[in-house]
Design a protein around this motif. Structure first.
Motif, PDB file in Angstrom:
ATOM      1  N   SER A 388       0.841  -1.196   0.000  1.00 18.57           N
ATOM      2  CA  SER A 388       0.000   0.000   0.000  1.00 18.57           C
ATOM      3  C   SER A 388       0.876   1.246   0.000  1.00 18.57           C
ATOM      4  N   SER A 389       0.254   2.408  -0.173  1.00 19.15           N
ATOM      5  CA  SER A 389       1.011   3.662  -0.197  1.00 19.15           C
ATOM      6  C   SER A 389       1.436   4.055   1.221  1.00 19.15           C
ATOM      7  N   GLN A 390       2.260   5.086   1.307  1.00 20.96           N
ATOM      8  CA  GLN A 390       2.697   5.560   2.629  1.00 20.96           C
ATOM      9  C   GLN A 390       1.538   6.190   3.406  1.00 20.96           C
ATOM     10  N   TYR A 391       0.482   6.579   2.673  1.00 20.51           N
ATOM     11  CA  TYR A 391      -0.692   7.169   3.326  1.00 20.51           C
ATOM     12  C   TYR A 391      -1.780   6.112   3.498  1.00 20.51           C
ATOM     13  N   SER A 392      -1.435   5.073   4.225  1.00 21.58           N
ATOM     14  CA  SER A 392      -2.371   3.982   4.500  1.00 21.58           C
ATOM     15  C   SER A 392      -2.194   3.523   5.936  1.00 21.58           C
ATOM     16  N   LYS A 393      -3.209   2.829   6.455  1.00 22.49           N
ATOM     17  CA  LYS A 393      -3.121   2.336   7.824  1.00 22.49           C
ATOM     18  C   LYS A 393      -4.025   1.127   7.991  1.00 22.49           C
ATOM     19  N   ILE A 394      -3.872   0.464   9.123  1.00 20.63           N
ATOM     20  CA  ILE A 394      -4.618  -0.762   9.418  1.00 20.63           C
ATOM     21  C   ILE A 394      -5.895  -0.426  10.184  1.00 20.63           C
ATOM     22  N   ILE A 395      -6.995  -1.049   9.752  1.00 16.68           N
ATOM     23  CA  ILE A 395      -8.267  -0.943  10.469  1.00 16.68           C
ATOM     24  C   ILE A 395      -8.587  -2.329  11.033  1.00 16.68           C
ATOM     25  N   GLY A 396      -8.678  -2.424  12.358  1.00 10.88           N
ATOM     26  CA  GLY A 396      -8.963  -3.712  12.991  1.00 10.88           C
ATOM     27  C   GLY A 396     -10.391  -4.161  12.750  1.00 10.88           C
ATOM     28  N   THR A 397     -10.598  -5.461  12.819  1.00 10.04           N
ATOM     29  CA  THR A 397     -11.938  -6.027  12.639  1.00 10.04           C
ATOM     30  C   THR A 397     -12.305  -6.854  13.868  1.00 10.04           C
ATOM     31  N   PRO A 398     -13.595  -7.010  14.168  1.00 14.00           N
ATOM     32  CA  PRO A 398     -14.756  -6.577  13.365  1.00 14.00           C
ATOM     33  C   PRO A 398     -14.913  -5.055  13.373  1.00 14.00           C
ATOM     34  N   ALA A 399     -15.412  -4.534  12.248  1.00 10.75           N
ATOM     35  CA  ALA A 399     -15.594  -3.096  12.108  1.00 10.75           C
ATOM     36  C   ALA A 399     -16.723  -2.830  11.122  1.00 10.75           C
ATOM     37  N   GLU A 400     -17.429  -1.744  11.338  1.00 18.10           N
ATOM     38  CA  GLU A 400     -18.479  -1.358  10.393  1.00 18.10           C
ATOM     39  C   GLU A 400     -17.853  -0.582   9.242  1.00 18.10           C
ATOM     40  N   ILE A 401     -18.184  -0.982   8.025  1.00 20.25           N
ATOM     41  CA  ILE A 401     -17.741  -0.283   6.827  1.00 20.25           C
ATOM     42  C   ILE A 401     -18.928   0.493   6.289  1.00 20.25           C
ATOM     43  N   ASN A 402     -18.776   1.794   6.176  1.00 20.55           N
ATOM     44  CA  ASN A 402     -19.882   2.659   5.786  1.00 20.55           C
ATOM     45  C   ASN A 402     -19.499   3.494   4.578  1.00 20.55           C
ATOM     46  N   LEU A 403     -20.448   3.663   3.673  1.00 17.03           N
ATOM     47  CA  LEU A 403     -20.177   4.466   2.475  1.00 17.03           C
ATOM     48  C   LEU A 403     -19.916   5.933   2.807  1.00 17.03           C
ATOM     49  N   ASP A 404     -20.304   6.371   3.997  1.00 19.57           N
ATOM     50  CA  ASP A 404     -20.076   7.759   4.386  1.00 19.57           C
ATOM     51  C   ASP A 404     -18.597   8.100   4.498  1.00 19.57           C
ATOM     52  N   ILE A 405     -17.747   7.086   4.474  1.00 17.35           N
ATOM     53  CA  ILE A 405     -16.313   7.328   4.586  1.00 17.35           C
ATOM     54  C   ILE A 405     -15.780   8.181   3.426  1.00 17.35           C
ATOM     55  N   VAL A 406     -16.540   8.225   2.328  1.00 17.74           N
ATOM     56  CA  VAL A 406     -16.078   9.006   1.169  1.00 17.74           C
ATOM     57  C   VAL A 406     -16.032  10.501   1.486  1.00 17.74           C
ATOM     58  N   ASN A 407     -16.746  10.931   2.518  1.00 13.00           N
ATOM     59  CA  ASN A 407     -16.748  12.348   2.900  1.00 13.00           C
ATOM     60  C   ASN A 407     -15.765  12.645   4.035  1.00 13.00           C
ATOM     61  N   GLU A 408     -15.013  11.641   4.431  1.00 16.30           N
ATOM     62  CA  GLU A 408     -14.084  11.794   5.553  1.00 16.30           C
ATOM     63  C   GLU A 408     -12.913  12.711   5.188  1.00 16.30           C
ATOM     64  N   LYS A 409     -12.530  13.586   6.092  1.00 20.96           N
ATOM     65  CA  LYS A 409     -11.383  14.470   5.911  1.00 20.96           C
ATOM     66  C   LYS A 409     -10.210  13.944   6.743  1.00 20.96           C
ATOM     67  N   THR A 410      -9.049  13.846   6.127  1.00 19.21           N
ATOM     68  CA  THR A 410      -7.877  13.313   6.829  1.00 19.21           C
ATOM     69  C   THR A 410      -6.677  14.229   6.599  1.00 19.21           C
ATOM     70  N   THR A 411      -5.627  14.016   7.382  1.00 22.08           N
ATOM     71  CA  THR A 411      -4.377  14.762   7.245  1.00 22.08           C
ATOM     72  C   THR A 411      -3.216  13.771   7.138  1.00 22.08           C
ATOM     73  N   PRO A 412      -2.106  14.175   6.525  1.00 19.82           N
ATOM     74  CA  PRO A 412      -0.942  13.269   6.399  1.00 19.82           C
ATOM     75  C   PRO A 412      -0.418  12.780   7.737  1.00 19.82           C
ATOM     76  N   GLN A 413      -0.590  13.583   8.798  1.00 20.98           N
ATOM     77  CA  GLN A 413      -0.076  13.196  10.114  1.00 20.98           C
ATOM     78  C   GLN A 413      -0.724  11.911  10.635  1.00 20.98           C
ATOM     79  N   GLU A 414      -1.939  11.627  10.175  1.00 22.55           N
ATOM     80  CA  GLU A 414      -2.629  10.418  10.625  1.00 22.55           C
ATOM     81  C   GLU A 414      -1.960   9.142  10.134  1.00 22.55           C
ATOM     82  N   TYR A 415      -1.082   9.273   9.125  1.00 21.63           N
ATOM     83  CA  TYR A 415      -0.494   8.082   8.497  1.00 21.63           C
ATOM     84  C   TYR A 415       1.010   7.966   8.738  1.00 21.63           C
ATOM     85  N   VAL A 416       1.558   8.788   9.637  1.00 23.81           N
ATOM     86  CA  VAL A 416       2.998   8.749   9.896  1.00 23.81           C
ATOM     87  C   VAL A 416       3.394   7.380  10.447  1.00 23.81           C
TER      88      VAL A 416
END
Length: 561
Positions: A388-416
């Motif tokens: 994956s790219s450097q701007y990626s991270k792990i999401i643990g499961t079980p977890a809800e996956i929601n289409l609303d994530i497309v509106n999510e705002k993030t910053t590069p610091q979240e992926y350091v």
């Protein structure tokens, strides 16, 4: 005068003798000189070996002739020059260029027959100094040998790329396309591929395009593990007859007996390609009223095997800012539903960073709900093919996956220090059995605790080899996303994996051959169009005119006296 004549005869005789010697040497010692910087017309050792397989006439028809746009004229010229190289090494190879649109009375019948063979044309817009026109081009060739026929795609389709970029990429892969076609049509199939069944693997229609591609070069057949319960030893002996086993997105738990069969297949030198979904999550389950689904770990009972071989697929999901586009309904205008394109972070578009031949020169590869892979130290050589790219991270499961994530705002610091997660790994070496120093699920006289040298590839997404279906329930091209119209390099990646595992490394090396193909700067060409015309056309005429006037003047002056 006599001495002068004798000297001329002597010179003529020496010249004739030298020409005869050179001609004899030319017949005895064959060599071609390639003066290009990148040696683009020097055939690789693999291509030369493939050419030697041609023992009977091999005919190639190229459907690129006539009034072609400039970019395709270059592709035509490069194809011709490369085929001349193939022909120079084996005169059984003959080729001709055909214009499918030349005869208006016959062109419709010819075009229809080409369509039936799968040779679809492309319509391109030609822009000549602001004047636009439409042109139809068939970037295809057909090779015929011993009553067998194979299509040769000359244009590598890259969604989003300009026509010029597509042509340049196609020239880069031209030797591979031709050599691969000749190899398919002249070489007898030898290697055998087993598609493992019996544990809820993906339906064949969803991997039909991959299976069709494999079938062109190898024997292929379904292999069910259901018979393990009745005759585990017989099932193992039958599987040993195959060279490669593909395990594509199993959804049901493997029994210990089934695992021993796969394990001993590997210990005996069998190659494996694992496409594993360690998390149960699917895009189709998201298209409901709530626009959400639950992603949860999937227990396939394979973790102990994988751990022993030197890797682990974690039951987590990779969330990547470099996601592939997804179209979602955003409202209605009149009676028409309005759609908008968003970035879907659970479907990374991965661009290879490794220089390994399997992934070299490949474009973007689409994943869908992928999991991160950990590699473990155990003496096995491991190569990360895709991550994956450097701007990626792990999401643990079980977890809800929601289409609303497309509106999510993030910053590069979240992926350091969280990105670059392995998604596909190549493992090579002599593996230790997962059942070493354990009670065997079934007795086997030829059990091996340490295996013969072999290799396997692990992909943490069972859908990477999945093709979509059109409205008629027919499979579309592997890697093509109908919702967005984008084509990814999934097919090339899968075939490179299979070729490498089956030791057909030569063709992969041709594909990864580097050519220096600089693109023209169209803005510069447009700005300097008149100047270039004067230099290439007007200047030579002006020089001839000056020379003619000077010659006439000198001649008049000389002879007027």
């Amino acid at each position: 005068m006599k001495a002068f004549t004798q000297q001329n005869i002597k010179t003529l005789g020496i010249t004739v003798f030298i020409l005869i010697v050179l001609n004899v040497l030319g017949n005895l010692y064959f060599h071609r000189f390639d003066l290009t910087k990148d040696k683009r017309y020097t055939l690789s050792e693999t291509s030369l070996n493939i050419v030697k397989q041609v023992q009977n006439p091999l005919s190639i028809k190229i459907y690129m002739q006539g009034d072609l746009p400039a970019d395709f004229r270059r592709l035509q010229q490069e194809t011709k020059q490369l085929l001349e190289e193939f022909q120079a090494y084996n005169n059984h190879i003959v080729f001709e260029f055909v214009d499918p649109l030349e005869n208006k009375d016959e062109s419709m019948d010819l075009i229809k027959s080409l369509y039936q063979k799968g040779l679809t044309p492309i319509n391109i817009t030609v822009d000549d100094k602001g004047k636009q026109s439409q042109a139809m081009v068939f970037p295809w060739a057909v090779a015929v040998y011993n009553n067998k026929e194979v299509n040769i795609p000359l244009l590598k389709n890259r969604m989003g790329a300009s026509t010029e970029q597509k042509v340049m990429g196609s020239i880069q892969h031209l030797e591979y396309s031709i050599a691969d076609a000749i190899n398919k049509i002249t070489k007898d199939k030898q290697k055998k591929v087993a598609i493992i069944k019996g544990n809820g693997e993906i339906n064949e229609i969803h991997i039909a395009k991959m299976l069709m591609q494999i079938r062109e070069s190898y024997y292929i057949g379904p292999f069910t593990l259901d018979s393990v319960s009745k005759s585990p030893t017989g099932t193992l002996e039958a599987l040993k007859k195959y060279d490669l086993a593909i395990i594509s997105k199993p959804t049901e738990t493997f029994s210990d007996e089934e695992k021993q069969v796969l394990d001993q297949f590997i210990m005996n030198g069998g190659k494996t390609l694992w496409l594993i979904d360690q998390v149960a999550a699917d895009m189709d389950s998201l298209y409901n009223q709530s626009g959400a689904t639950l992603a949860y770990p999937r227990d396939l009972n394979l973790n102990d095997m994988f751990f022993k071989y030197g890797f682990r697929i974690n039951p987590d999901l990779v969330k990547d800012e470099y996601g592939t586009p997804i179209k979602l309904a955003t409202g209605e205008q009149g009676s028409a539903t309005q759609y908008q394109e968003f970035k879907w972070k659970y479907a990374p578009e991965v661009y290879p960073t490794s220089s390994h031949p399997i992934v070299k020169n490949l474009g973007g590869i689409k994943f869908d709900f992928a999991s991160p892979i950990d590699t473990l130290k155990n003496g096995i050589k491991k190569t990360v093919l895709l991550q994956s790219s450097q701007y990626s991270k792990i999401i643990g499961t079980p977890a809800e996956i929601n289409l609303d994530i497309v509106n999510e705002k993030t910053t590069p610091q979240e992926y350091v220090d969280k990105g670059d997660l392995p998604l596909s790994v190549l493992l090579e070496g002599s593996f230790h059995s997962a059942f070493e120093n354990r009670v065997l699920p079934f007795k086997e006289g030829s059990f091996l605790a340490k295996g013969k040298p072999t290799k396997m590839i692990v992909i943490s997404d069972g859908d990477l080899a999945k093709n979509q279906l059109d409205k008629n329930r027919m499979p579309v091209e592997l890697g093509y996303d109908q919702r967005t119209g984008k084509l990814y390099d999934n097919k090339d990646f899968m075939m490179n994996c299979i070729n490498y595992l089956l030791d057909d490394t030569g063709l992969i090396n041709i594909r990864s051959k580097d050519l220096d193909l600089p693109l023209l700067d169209k803005d510069k060409v447009s700005d300097n169009y008149s100047r270039a015309q004067f230099i290439t056309i007007g200047l030579p005429i002006l020089i001839l005119l000056i020379f003619g006037l000077a010659f006439t003047y000198i001649r008049k002056r000389k002879y007027s006296k």
